[in-house]
Design a protein around this motif. Structure first.
Motif, PDB file in Angstrom:
ATOM      1  N   UNK A  53       0.829  -1.209   0.000  1.00 11.41           N
ATOM      2  CA  UNK A  53       0.000   0.000   0.000  1.00 11.41           C
ATOM      3  C   UNK A  53       0.859   1.253   0.000  1.00 11.41           C
ATOM      4  N   UNK A  54       1.960   1.223   0.750  1.00 14.87           N
ATOM      5  CA  UNK A  54       2.856   2.379   0.787  1.00 14.87           C
ATOM      6  C   UNK A  54       3.532   2.599  -0.561  1.00 14.87           C
ATOM      7  N   UNK A  55       3.851   1.522  -1.255  1.00 14.97           N
ATOM      8  CA  UNK A  55       4.450   1.633  -2.585  1.00 14.97           C
ATOM      9  C   UNK A  55       3.469   2.298  -3.547  1.00 14.97           C
ATOM     10  N   UNK A  56       2.241   1.831  -3.556  1.00 19.36           N
ATOM     11  CA  UNK A  56       1.221   2.423  -4.434  1.00 19.36           C
ATOM     12  C   UNK A  56       0.939   3.879  -4.049  1.00 19.36           C
ATOM     13  N   UNK A  57       0.829   4.148  -2.749  1.00 20.08           N
ATOM     14  CA  UNK A  57       0.529   5.504  -2.297  1.00 20.08           C
ATOM     15  C   UNK A  57       1.643   6.472  -2.682  1.00 20.08           C
ATOM     16  N   UNK A  58       2.886   6.000  -2.635  1.00 21.06           N
ATOM     17  CA  UNK A  58       4.013   6.862  -3.002  1.00 21.06           C
ATOM     18  C   UNK A  58       3.994   7.180  -4.491  1.00 21.06           C
ATOM     19  N   UNK A  59       3.626   6.211  -5.314  1.00 22.78           N
ATOM     20  CA  UNK A  59       3.508   6.469  -6.750  1.00 22.78           C
ATOM     21  C   UNK A  59       2.403   7.477  -7.021  1.00 22.78           C
ATOM     22  N   UNK A  60       1.270   7.298  -6.346  1.00 15.51           N
ATOM     23  CA  UNK A  60       0.157   8.230  -6.544  1.00 15.51           C
ATOM     24  C   UNK A  60       0.478   9.615  -5.997  1.00 15.51           C
ATOM     25  N   UNK A  61       1.271   9.676  -4.947  1.00 19.31           N
ATOM     26  CA  UNK A  61       1.640  10.983  -4.396  1.00 19.31           C
ATOM     27  C   UNK A  61       2.379  11.827  -5.426  1.00 19.31           C
TER      28      UNK A  61
ATOM     29  N   UNK B  13      15.470  13.692  -5.387  1.00 19.41           N
ATOM     30  CA  UNK B  13      15.208  14.306  -4.087  1.00 19.41           C
ATOM     31  C   UNK B  13      13.883  13.808  -3.513  1.00 19.41           C
ATOM     32  N   UNK B  14      12.889  13.665  -4.367  1.00 19.41           N
ATOM     33  CA  UNK B  14      11.590  13.170  -3.904  1.00 19.41           C
ATOM     34  C   UNK B  14      11.671  11.708  -3.503  1.00 19.41           C
ATOM     35  N   UNK B  15      12.400  10.913  -4.277  1.00 15.23           N
ATOM     36  CA  UNK B  15      12.584   9.501  -3.919  1.00 15.23           C
ATOM     37  C   UNK B  15      13.243   9.397  -2.543  1.00 15.23           C
ATOM     38  N   UNK B  16      14.239  10.241  -2.294  1.00 15.59           N
ATOM     39  CA  UNK B  16      14.918  10.222  -0.995  1.00 15.59           C
ATOM     40  C   UNK B  16      13.973  10.644   0.120  1.00 15.59           C
ATOM     41  N   UNK B  17      13.124  11.636  -0.151  1.00 12.21           N
ATOM     42  CA  UNK B  17      12.161  12.090   0.854  1.00 12.21           C
ATOM     43  C   UNK B  17      11.148  10.999   1.166  1.00 12.21           C
ATOM     44  N   UNK B  18      10.703  10.298   0.135  1.00  7.44           N
ATOM     45  CA  UNK B  18       9.765   9.196   0.345  1.00  7.44           C
ATOM     46  C   UNK B  18      10.419   8.076   1.161  1.00  7.44           C
ATOM     47  N   UNK B  19      11.699   7.824   0.903  1.00  7.36           N
ATOM     48  CA  UNK B  19      12.407   6.808   1.682  1.00  7.36           C
ATOM     49  C   UNK B  19      12.461   7.206   3.159  1.00  7.36           C
TER      50      UNK B  19
END
Length: 355
Positions: free
Chosen positions: A81-89, A225-231
């Protein structure tokens, strides 16, 4: 389930725009994630040799020990769910992140199977653990197989980000192993403080949820930068999740959690409520320290007393407060230009849960 308006972004001619989209509660997000990722999990498991395939399907809840279909899937699905939510974000269709979500779930379940062996847990999700049914050797092999499948799913999924995704998951697995080492090493030893605990939780639980969120952004095409923030969001949320797991390990209801309560206490594991209680100046801490340092097997009455002392010494309250602090840190890590609504819901559900 009633949907309420939320603001979602999408790409139009290189510009980030907003549209109205329904916001779901955590249960709906988890259900949707499980439904979307299950076909990929089944496809991956179908590639295993027959004995391992049966064990894997049993572990996932698709069939019983004899291989008879159960019509259900076990597990929370939080990481998918977190993976999908991050893509949608980021504004992408969640489907682009489905392979990443499947890989994360495969890696997660590898850790669960091995964790049950190391902890000697007899129950997982209300059923006998894999090692209790097929033995330690087969459980270890199945965990290794799921680990390998997680890499295969990523390699087969994308030419553009597949290599980066595999590298991220490899680093995650290393962090998981380090975190698990500390978790096991501290079961019978003293001298563990909150800082030590947070290092362990960041590896054992935070690393994988961080990877889940980072992969969602990566497959969605987010910038570095966004990928790092999501991590960072995922890692902080994972720490909060682990703290709540520790609370449920002491005070959870077996019928709800699917695990035997008190197992952590019986092994004198250094979980956060215990550490916080022992560090307090409450009179209950001294009695707790005596029980926890004693080598004798703790009776059911002793375990009940330990749980009572932990609460009296403030361990329960301190753990809940620290979990909330890490939830807030997770939200603070997210950049202002993405839509955090689903991530906020999932972060709250990591704390407000009973299983």
């Amino acid at each position: 389930m009633t949907a309420v308006p939320s603001r979602m972004r999408f790409q139009v001619g290189g510009q980030r725009s907003r549209i109205d989209a329904p916001e779901l509660d955590s249960g709906a997000l988890l259900d949707a994630a499980r439904q979307q990722v299950e076909p990929l999990l089944r496809e991956a498991v179908d590639g295993l040799a027959a004995p391992l395939r049966r064990m894997a399907g049993y572990h996932f809840g698709w069939w019983d020990v004899e291989g008879r279909p159960t019509g259900s899937t076990l597990g929370k699905g939080l990481r998918a769910a977190a993976t999908f939510a991050s893509a949608r974000a980021w504004g992408a269709d969640a489907a682009v992140a489905a392979p990443a979500a499947a890989a994360v779930e495969l890696l997660h379940n590898f850790t669960l199977i091995h964790d049950d062996v190391m902890d000697g847990d007899h129950l997982r999700r209300g059923r006998a653990t894999v090692w209790r049914v097929w033995g330690v050797s087969d459980a270890v092999l199945l965990g290794d197989a799921l680990h390998a499948l997680s890499t295969r799913v990523l390699i087969d999924s994308s030419d553009s980000v597949g290599v980066r995704a595999v590298a991220l998951m490899a680093s995650t697995a290393l962090n998981l192993c380090a975190g698990q080492h500390f978790d096991c090493a501290w079961e019978h030893g003293g001298g563990v403080d909150v800082t030590d605990y947070l290092l362990m939780a960041s590896g054992k639980t935070g690393a994988l949820l961080g990877a889940a969120c980072a992969l969602g952004g990566l497959y969605a095409g987010a910038d570095d930068a966004t990928v790092a923030a999501l991590e960072t969001y995922g890692r902080e949320t994972g720490i909060a999740f682990q703290i709540i797991d520790d609370l449920l390990g002491i005070w959870g209801d077996a019928a709800t959690t699917g695990k035997t309560p008190g197992n952590d206490l019986a092994r004198r594991k250094q979980t956060l409520p215990i550490i916080a209680a022992l560090e307090s100046d409450n009179p209950a801490a001294a009695e707790l320290a005596g029980l926890y340092s004693d080598d004798r097997v703790l009776s059911n009455a002793d375990l009940a007393r330990v749980a009572e002392l932990v609460e009296q010494a403030g361990g329960m309250t301190a753990a809940r407060q620290l979990a909330e602090l890490h939830r807030l840190a997770a939200m603070a890590a997210l950049p202002s230009f993405i839509n955090p609504s689903e991530l906020r819901i999932l972060g709250s559900s990591a704390i407000d849960r009973n299983r």
